[in-house]
Design a protein around this motif. Structure first.
Motif, mmCIF file in Angstrom:
data_model
loop_
_atom_site.group_PDB
_atom_site.id
_atom_site.type_symbol
_atom_site.label_atom_id
_atom_site.label_comp_id
_atom_site.label_asym_id
_atom_site.label_seq_id
_atom_site.Cartn_x
_atom_site.Cartn_y
_atom_site.Cartn_z
ATOM 1 N N ALA A 79 -74.859 57.530 64.006
ATOM 2 C CA ALA A 79 -73.991 56.572 63.311
ATOM 3 C C ALA A 79 -73.036 57.295 62.369
ATOM 4 O O ALA A 79 -71.849 56.958 62.285
ATOM 5 C CB ALA A 79 -74.838 55.565 62.541
ATOM 6 N N VAL A 80 -73.532 58.293 61.654
ATOM 7 C CA VAL A 80 -72.686 59.045 60.722
ATOM 8 C C VAL A 80 -71.592 59.783 61.478
ATOM 9 O O VAL A 80 -70.422 59.785 61.069
ATOM 10 C CB VAL A 80 -73.544 60.031 59.899
ATOM 11 N N ARG A 81 -71.926 60.384 62.592
ATOM 12 C CA ARG A 81 -70.928 61.126 63.367
ATOM 13 C C ARG A 81 -69.887 60.183 63.985
ATOM 14 O O ARG A 81 -68.710 60.525 64.073
ATOM 15 C CB ARG A 81 -71.619 61.965 64.441
ATOM 16 N N LEU A 82 -70.321 59.007 64.408
ATOM 17 C CA LEU A 82 -69.370 58.023 64.928
ATOM 18 C C LEU A 82 -68.399 57.581 63.836
ATOM 19 O O LEU A 82 -67.186 57.460 64.068
ATOM 20 C CB LEU A 82 -70.112 56.809 65.483
ATOM 21 N N ALA B 217 -78.946 58.276 51.789
ATOM 22 C CA ALA B 217 -78.258 59.527 51.441
ATOM 23 C C ALA B 217 -78.982 60.745 51.994
ATOM 24 O O ALA B 217 -78.354 61.685 52.481
ATOM 25 C CB ALA B 217 -78.126 59.634 49.924
ATOM 26 N N SER B 218 -80.308 60.741 51.943
ATOM 27 C CA SER B 218 -81.049 61.931 52.367
ATOM 28 C C SER B 218 -81.009 62.126 53.875
ATOM 29 O O SER B 218 -81.366 63.198 54.366
ATOM 30 C CB SER B 218 -82.505 61.839 51.910
ATOM 31 N N ALA B 219 -80.590 61.082 54.627
ATOM 32 C CA ALA B 219 -80.557 61.195 56.080
ATOM 33 C C ALA B 219 -79.221 61.698 56.606
ATOM 34 O O ALA B 219 -79.054 61.859 57.815
ATOM 35 C CB ALA B 219 -80.887 59.844 56.716
ATOM 36 N N LEU B 220 -78.243 61.929 55.720
ATOM 37 C CA LEU B 220 -76.948 62.420 56.183
ATOM 38 C C LEU B 220 -77.105 63.822 56.770
ATOM 39 O O LEU B 220 -77.701 64.697 56.143
ATOM 40 C CB LEU B 220 -75.945 62.478 55.027
#
Length: 302
Positions: free
Chosen positions: A229-232, A244-247
């Motif tokens: 999801a972050v990369r998308l 935040a810690s999952a970025l």
């Protein structure tokens, strides 16, 4: 009957194939088939239905395997407890973790533990469905849970480790990234959102927060992993909100804290009489930083 036969039956059920299970167990297929046949003869029921493409578990098989899993887990625990009494942590530690929770802290804690006790093995159940989480808890299969909310049927002792902050992640070059100020959910209402798979606890949490703010942003994509999801979002598909810690490392510059802060408690659940392995993991987790990443920490952590 013996525990080895239980383990064979569990492997066949998981693989759905005698051939695949034999390869995983490193035994010959005829030997495995013979052991399953002997077990079925002792039980007086068929555990599996043979098909051209493999095997399927019968109703009787499902009932048996649920108890067999408990028995094999208890056996591993007994072995681990005996070794731990001699000062050595060994055996298997089984932990269930909500999606994204402790994505940095848990690997650090387990890495430190593994360095000190190289014979200890760890199995992680990442983001099991709520029904699966409840089943695992009720069956006594789990040694520890790391969650935001205690699952139904869980009789573990609860330890609150801290709070995990949520942040907004925006595409690179997005105007809202310019001044580094905290963002409100309302600031993201007109954006397309990258959400998480339906029925996941993370998506349920975000849906609840959006409903509380009377917002219905457009969903442009769904992902089953936070890193995806972050990369998308980074590539311009939309915005997302994640722990935040999952970025993934390197994407912190695309994240902004939220105002009012979104944060959930980090809860570790352990057995009422934990083994030295669970106690050691809990000690390592207590030493981790649960207050976010730098300026992304919620006000409560300041």
């Amino acid at each position: 009957m013996n525990l080895r036969q239980y383990e064979y039956a569990l492997a066949v059920a998981e693989e759905g194939s005698m051939t695949a299970a034999a390869e995983r167990l490193r035994v010959t297929q005829p030997s495995l088939s013979q052991q399953i046949g002997t077990l079925e003869k002792h039980l007086g029921v068929r555990l599996f239905t043979r098909t051209p493409s493999g095997v399927t578990v019968t109703i009787a098989g499902r009932a048996f395997l649920a108890e067999a899993e408990i028995a094999t887990t208890a056996s591993r625990r007994a072995f681990a407890a005996a070794r731990a009494a001699d000062g050595e942590l060994a055996g298997e530690l089984i932990i269930a973790v909500h999606m994204g929770l402790g994505a940095r802290q848990l690997p650090q804690a387990l890495g430190q533990l593994r360095h000190r006790h190289p014979k200890l093995q760890v199995t992680l159940h990442e983001e099991p469905d709520p029904a699966d989480m409840e089943r695992l808890a009720r069956q006594g299969v789990l040694d520890m849970v790391l969650v935001h909310r205690v699952p139904d049927g869980c009789s573990f002792d609860i330890r609150v480790l801290g709070e995990e902050a949520y942040v907004a992640v925006l595409p690179e070059g997005h105007p809202l990234l310019e001044d580094g100020a905290p963002l409100r959910l309302e600031d993201l209402a007109s954006e397309g959102w990258v959400r998480f798979r339906r029925a996941s606890l993370l998506d349920e949490y975000l849906a609840r927060k959006l409903a509380d703010a009377d917002l219905s942003p457009r969903t442009v994509a769904r992902a089953s992993q936070i890193s995806t999801a972050v990369r998308l979002a980074a590539q311009g598909l939309g915005v997302t909100v994640a722990p935040a810690s999952a970025l993934p490392e390197g994407f912190e510059k695309l994240a902004r804290p939220l105002l009012p802060a979104l944060a959930e408690p980090v809860i570790a659940g352990v057995r009422r009489h934990p083994s030295p392995a669970e106690t050691a993991v809990l000690d390592h987790l207590n030493q981790q930083n649960w207050c976010g990443i730098g300026l992304l920490a919620p006000p409560a952590c300041a």
